[in-house]
Design an enzyme around this catalytic site. Structure first.
Site, PDB file in Angstrom:
ATOM      1  N   TYR A 109     -40.891  26.410   1.437  1.00 28.82           N
ATOM      2  CA  TYR A 109     -40.417  27.406   0.458  1.00 28.82           C
ATOM      3  C   TYR A 109     -39.609  26.753  -0.659  1.00 28.82           C
ATOM      4  O   TYR A 109     -39.858  26.983  -1.840  1.00 28.82           O
ATOM      5  CB  TYR A 109     -39.597  28.506   1.137  1.00 28.82           C
ATOM      6  CG  TYR A 109     -39.081  29.522   0.135  1.00 28.82           C
ATOM      7  CD1 TYR A 109     -39.935  30.495  -0.378  1.00 28.82           C
ATOM      8  CD2 TYR A 109     -37.779  29.473  -0.340  1.00 28.82           C
ATOM      9  CE1 TYR A 109     -39.491  31.403  -1.329  1.00 28.82           C
ATOM     10  CE2 TYR A 109     -37.329  30.376  -1.286  1.00 28.82           C
ATOM     11  CZ  TYR A 109     -38.179  31.343  -1.780  1.00 28.82           C
ATOM     12  OH  TYR A 109     -37.751  32.226  -2.722  1.00 28.82           O
ATOM     13  N   LYS A 169     -52.429  14.332   8.338  1.00 29.79           N
ATOM     14  CA  LYS A 169     -53.573  14.917   7.641  1.00 29.79           C
ATOM     15  C   LYS A 169     -53.261  14.865   6.160  1.00 29.79           C
ATOM     16  O   LYS A 169     -52.265  15.467   5.717  1.00 29.79           O
ATOM     17  CB  LYS A 169     -53.817  16.371   8.069  1.00 29.79           C
ATOM     18  CG  LYS A 169     -54.970  17.006   7.288  1.00 29.79           C
ATOM     19  CD  LYS A 169     -55.162  18.498   7.545  1.00 29.79           C
ATOM     20  CE  LYS A 169     -56.349  18.988   6.710  1.00 29.79           C
ATOM     21  NZ  LYS A 169     -56.536  20.453   6.777  1.00 29.79           N
TER      22      LYS A 169
END
Length: 306
Positions: A109, A169
């Protein structure tokens, strides 16, 4: 360090019933179909609409998979959340179930956060979970999270927690970054996964581990085949075919496209449903996508029976 065979994981799409509750039975069946195609289950990833699911829902769905006999070693659930206690709760639960590892987003956020802040976050999670069995795959997806994981941060985490931080990833879409991760860290066994299969062959050739890809939801067997046979004579032709299919999906919003195609090939219309704020493809988009897939002879064999 080249891997003899690469590995492919799918961020499994989540089916929703009419009241927008997750459909556990259909979710289990979808996971079985993917496993049959030799694809691991990165449940609660971006394409799973994970950040539209509550912590409780994700815990319940993971329990349902394990209870249905899905092997924990083929699971890499996403556990990263903005709130530290949420990440700890999901991670602790997943590790307790014996999963292969967890895929961990940074807290996403607040933007412009420092490497120091991110290090403290991951460090707190690792210390609070407090389990030697914890294996974290860092999730670098700056196009969506807007919170990148720098090479410096990865290096610091590996130095502090070499047994717990085992891979990444890279969904940056930037090959130079994936290559740098492999060159800097893969020699010591750190597993670098590309974020989509267009990078699969070059990732494996460079010494990476494989890919964790949205389109492994719909094209699992051919992607898994390249990961297994990447040293075969026709590897470049296999890669070209995967890219061609991927590009058809990339012309549309990815999650609605994956769900529309799954609905079509399974014969189960409910697959097309998304949780707000995401919405389905419209009729015109569906027709365009389906026509382009028909043109290349695309299929999802065995899906109807799963």
């Amino acid at each position: 360090m080249s891997h003899a065979t690469g590995r492919v994981w799918s961020p499994v799409i989540t089916p929703f019933s009419q009241d927008l509750a997750a459909d556990t039975e259909r979710f289990v069946a979808q996971c079985r179909w993917l496993l049959d195609a030799d694809v691991g289950l990165a449940v609660f990833g971006t394409n799973s609409e994970a950040n539209s699911l509550s912590v409780e829902e994700k815990i319940r769905l993971l329990d349902a998979l394990i209870e249905a006999g899905i092997p924990a070693a083929r699971l890499m659930p996403g556990t990263g959340a903005c709130a530290l206690p949420d990440t700890v709760a999901q991670t602790r639960h997943a590790v307790g179930k014996g999963v292969e590892g967890v895929l961990m987003l940074p807290p996403f956020y607040y933007k412009g956060v420092s490497d120091e802040g991110l290090f403290r976050y991951f460090s707190e999670v690792i210390e609070r979970v407090g389990d030697d069995a914890l294996r974290i795959y860092l999730y670098h997806i700056p196009p969506v999270s807007q919170v990148p994981l720098s090479l410096t941060l990865v290096e610091r985490l590996l130095a502090a927690y070499p047994r717990n931080v085992v891979g990444v990833k890279d969904s940056s879409g930037d090959w130079a970054n994936t290559r740098a991760l492999i060159d800097n860290f893969a020699a010591d066994g750190f597993q670098v996964y590309a974020g989509s299969e267009p990078f699969l062959l070059q990732t494996l050739r460079a010494g990476g581990a494989g890919c964790i890809s949205a389109t492994a939801n719909v094209n699992p067997a051919p992607i898994a085949r390249l990961a297994r046979d990447w040293q075969a004579a026709d590897a470049d032709a296999q890669q070209a075919a995967l890219i061609r299919t991927r590009k058809l999906f990339e012309r549309f919003p990815m999650i609605p496209a994956l769900k529309a195609v799954t609905a079509r090939y399974s014969g189960v219309g409910q697959w097309a449903r998304l949780r707000p704020p995401l919405v389905e493809l419209d009729e015109t988009q569906c027709q365009e996508l389906f026509a382009s897939l028909d043109e290349i002879g695309f299929d999802m064999p065995g899906l109807k029976h799963s």
